[in-house]
Structures are given as structure tokens and as C-alpha cells.
Enzyme design. Sequence first.
Site, PDB file in Angstrom:
ATOM      1  N   LEU A 161      -4.744  -7.241  -6.817  1.00 31.87           N
ATOM      2  CA  LEU A 161      -4.385  -8.436  -7.593  1.00 31.87           C
ATOM      3  C   LEU A 161      -5.579  -9.259  -8.063  1.00 31.87           C
ATOM      4  O   LEU A 161      -5.444 -10.446  -8.331  1.00 31.87           O
ATOM      5  CB  LEU A 161      -3.432  -9.319  -6.773  1.00 31.87           C
ATOM      6  CG  LEU A 161      -2.049  -8.721  -6.528  1.00 31.87           C
ATOM      7  CD1 LEU A 161      -1.173  -9.683  -5.739  1.00 31.87           C
ATOM      8  CD2 LEU A 161      -1.365  -8.344  -7.835  1.00 31.87           C
ATOM      9  N   HIS A 198       0.143   0.702 -13.047  1.00 32.13           N
ATOM     10  CA  HIS A 198       0.868  -0.500 -13.485  1.00 32.13           C
ATOM     11  C   HIS A 198       2.362  -0.170 -13.586  1.00 32.13           C
ATOM     12  O   HIS A 198       2.730   0.868 -14.144  1.00 32.13           O
ATOM     13  CB  HIS A 198       0.320  -0.981 -14.829  1.00 32.13           C
ATOM     14  CG  HIS A 198       0.918  -2.284 -15.262  1.00 32.13           C
ATOM     15  ND1 HIS A 198       0.527  -3.493 -14.729  1.00 32.13           N
ATOM     16  CD2 HIS A 198       1.909  -2.560 -16.148  1.00 32.13           C
ATOM     17  CE1 HIS A 198       1.245  -4.467 -15.270  1.00 32.13           C
ATOM     18  NE2 HIS A 198       2.091  -3.923 -16.134  1.00 32.13           N
ATOM     19  N   ILE A 241     -11.285  -6.625 -11.556  1.00 31.40           N
ATOM     20  CA  ILE A 241     -12.478  -5.941 -11.057  1.00 31.40           C
ATOM     21  C   ILE A 241     -13.705  -6.450 -11.830  1.00 31.40           C
ATOM     22  O   ILE A 241     -13.597  -6.774 -13.001  1.00 31.40           O
ATOM     23  CB  ILE A 241     -12.274  -4.408 -11.200  1.00 31.40           C
ATOM     24  CG1 ILE A 241     -13.263  -3.628 -10.376  1.00 31.40           C
ATOM     25  CG2 ILE A 241     -12.275  -3.944 -12.624  1.00 31.40           C
ATOM     26  CD1 ILE A 241     -12.792  -3.406  -8.995  1.00 31.40           C
ATOM     27  N   ASP A 277      -5.470  -4.262 -18.155  1.00 35.06           N
ATOM     28  CA  ASP A 277      -4.448  -3.245 -18.476  1.00 35.06           C
ATOM     29  C   ASP A 277      -4.688  -2.574 -19.837  1.00 35.06           C
ATOM     30  O   ASP A 277      -3.739  -2.119 -20.481  1.00 35.06           O
ATOM     31  CB  ASP A 277      -3.025  -3.866 -18.464  1.00 35.06           C
ATOM     32  CG  ASP A 277      -2.610  -4.367 -17.096  1.00 35.06           C
ATOM     33  OD1 ASP A 277      -3.143  -3.861 -16.087  1.00 35.06           O
ATOM     34  OD2 ASP A 277      -1.753  -5.270 -17.023  1.00 35.06           O
ATOM     35  N   GLU A 326       5.584   5.905  -9.735  1.00 31.36           N
ATOM     36  CA  GLU A 326       4.174   5.522  -9.553  1.00 31.36           C
ATOM     37  C   GLU A 326       3.475   6.478  -8.600  1.00 31.36           C
ATOM     38  O   GLU A 326       2.371   6.948  -8.870  1.00 31.36           O
ATOM     39  CB  GLU A 326       4.072   4.104  -8.977  1.00 31.36           C
ATOM     40  CG  GLU A 326       4.466   3.012  -9.923  1.00 31.36           C
ATOM     41  CD  GLU A 326       4.212   1.640  -9.319  1.00 31.36           C
ATOM     42  OE1 GLU A 326       3.224   1.462  -8.607  1.00 31.36           O
ATOM     43  OE2 GLU A 326       5.023   0.731  -9.577  1.00 31.36           O
ATOM     44  N   ASN A 337      -6.094   2.567 -12.619  1.00 31.96           N
ATOM     45  CA  ASN A 337      -5.157   1.512 -12.225  1.00 31.96           C
ATOM     46  C   ASN A 337      -3.732   2.024 -12.408  1.00 31.96           C
ATOM     47  O   ASN A 337      -3.453   2.758 -13.351  1.00 31.96           O
ATOM     48  CB  ASN A 337      -5.372   0.260 -13.086  1.00 31.96           C
ATOM     49  CG  ASN A 337      -4.456  -0.882 -12.686  1.00 31.96           C
ATOM     50  OD1 ASN A 337      -4.304  -1.184 -11.493  1.00 31.96           O
ATOM     51  ND2 ASN A 337      -3.834  -1.528 -13.662  1.00 31.96           N
ATOM     52  N   GLY A 375       0.784  -1.237   0.000  1.00 34.44           N
ATOM     53  CA  GLY A 375       0.000   0.000   0.000  1.00 34.44           C
ATOM     54  C   GLY A 375       0.811   1.280   0.000  1.00 34.44           C
ATOM     55  O   GLY A 375       0.358   2.303   0.517  1.00 34.44           O
ATOM     56  N   ASN A 396       1.370   3.016  -2.654  1.00 37.94           N
ATOM     57  CA  ASN A 396       0.583   3.917  -3.513  1.00 37.94           C
ATOM     58  C   ASN A 396      -0.622   4.468  -2.748  1.00 37.94           C
ATOM     59  O   ASN A 396      -0.963   5.644  -2.891  1.00 37.94           O
ATOM     60  CB  ASN A 396       0.135   3.196  -4.785  1.00 37.94           C
ATOM     61  CG  ASN A 396       1.244   3.135  -5.816  1.00 37.94           C
ATOM     62  OD1 ASN A 396       1.582   4.142  -6.439  1.00 37.94           O
ATOM     63  ND2 ASN A 396       1.836   1.963  -5.984  1.00 37.94           N
TER      64      ASN A 396
HETATM   65  C1  GRF Z   1       2.853  -1.395  -7.618  1.00 44.64           C
HETATM   66  O1  GRF Z   1       4.032  -1.662  -8.309  1.00 44.64           O
HETATM   67  C2  GRF Z   1       1.709  -1.269  -8.592  1.00 44.64           C
HETATM   68  O2  GRF Z   1       2.045  -0.667  -9.792  1.00 44.64           O
HETATM   69  C3  GRF Z   1       1.351  -2.700  -8.826  1.00 44.64           C
HETATM   70  O3  GRF Z   1       1.486  -3.319  -7.560  1.00 44.64           O
HETATM   71  C4  GRF Z   1       2.428  -2.584  -6.770  1.00 44.64           C
HETATM   72  C5  GRF Z   1       1.753  -2.172  -5.505  1.00 44.64           C
HETATM   73  O4  GRF Z   1       2.622  -1.543  -4.602  1.00 44.64           O
HETATM   74  N1  GRF Z   1       0.063  -2.809  -9.479  1.00 44.64           N
HETATM   75  P1  GRF Z   1       2.056  -0.886  -3.286  1.00 44.64           P
HETATM   76  O5  GRF Z   1       1.177  -1.927  -2.582  1.00 44.64           O
HETATM   77  O6  GRF Z   1       1.286   0.345  -3.642  1.00 44.64           O
HETATM   78  O7  GRF Z   1       3.271  -0.569  -2.467  1.00 44.64           O
END
Ligand code: GRF
Length: 187
Positions: A81, A100, A84, A141, A170, A98, A12, A14
Site C-alpha cells: 500500500l 491489481h 515504490i 498502476d 490473482e 504489481n 499476504g 498472493n
Molecule cells: C489484492 O487484492 C491485491 O490485488 C491488492 O491487495 C490485495 C492483497 O491481498 N493489491 P493479499 O494480501 O495478497 O491477500
Amino acid sequence: MGRIGVLISGSGTNLQAVIDACDTGEIAGEVGVVISTHPEAYGLERAKKHDIPSFFIKNDEDVLSLLREHNIDLVVLAGYLRKITREVIDAYPGCILNIHPSLIPAFSGAGFYGMSVHEAALERGVKVSGATVHEVTEGLDEGPILYQETVPVYKEDKPEDLQQRILEVEHRILVQAVADKIRECSK
Ligand code: GRF
């Protein structure tokens, strides 16, 4: 104030970037719910620390009702993961994002998640990789690309090095995309 629902499966970071940007006002919104496919995802702890309602879900069907109960305007898949469901896509047209960890369409689609994305990029010998934020549609994607940024790939990189370099990008582009979208989706 727009309300954001964040769907996660792991650490988490992000999610944390979005929470922090809401706190500083960079995003004119607030995280109203965090939903995890994993009961021990560290992202759930992050949500608790910020008094954000957080849930572990076993069934995909629970996602839409949780989003509705928490009056969510914009849905963010941040390391989520699972695919949806169609119901969520139909309920939030143009309002699901999303993140990626590659330059889509490279290293994206079925089987490309987590570290496997970076392993594949290194194996192929690419000289640049990066991150992409896109709108979510039915195909994995495949939705319209909103933000994309590159990072260099070095000869001595391990998958973890590349992952770390891309994560920083990201966090930045996800915050930019959420800041843009929350205005549109909370009207
Ligand atoms: C990130 O690399 C995101 O792009 C991918 O999964 C990872 C999640 O990282 N879909 P976090 O849980 O936000 O640290």
C-alpha cells in the site's frame, strides 16, 4: 535459482501463492525476503512459517538496501500500500511486478486500493471485473500489462464476494507472471 522479494501490507494470500508455487517448482525461484509496511500484517507470519527473512519497514529508503542485502532479482508488490520509490524502480528495470484487483485501466490509480476497488466496480454496475498483473513504472498502476483475466459480476454481489472471486484469479496470474519473469530477471 532466481530470488524474489515480496512487498506486502496485509494478509499476504498472493505472497502465499508465490511461496507455494516456488515449493512445487512451478516458479523456478525462491522467496528471499518479505517486506511489510505494517508490523502486524499476517503476511509476515506466513514468511516466518516458511523461514523466509521478513521485515517491517518504517522508511521507504530501507526497501532498496533490504532487497540488495538479500540478493533479490525480481520484486513483487503483492498488496503493497505504498508507492515504490524511484530508486527501487531504477535499480530493477522491468523486474518489478504489481497485482491489481481490477481490469486496468478501470478502477485503478490514486485512491483505488483494497475494498474501494470492488465497491467502485459494483457502484458503476460493471458486468465483468478481474485482475491485472503489470510491470511497475513511475506512474501508479500504469506499467505494461502482462496478464489480465476477467471474472463475472453478479447482481447480488457484495464487495467481499467480488474480492474473493478476483483473489482466486490473482493468485493464478501472479504465479504465471512471476514464473515468466524470474527467468528473465535472474540472468
Ligand atoms: C489484492 O487484492 C491485491 O490485488 C491488492 O491487495 C490485495 C492483497 O491481498 N493489491 P493479499 O494480501 O495478497 O491477500
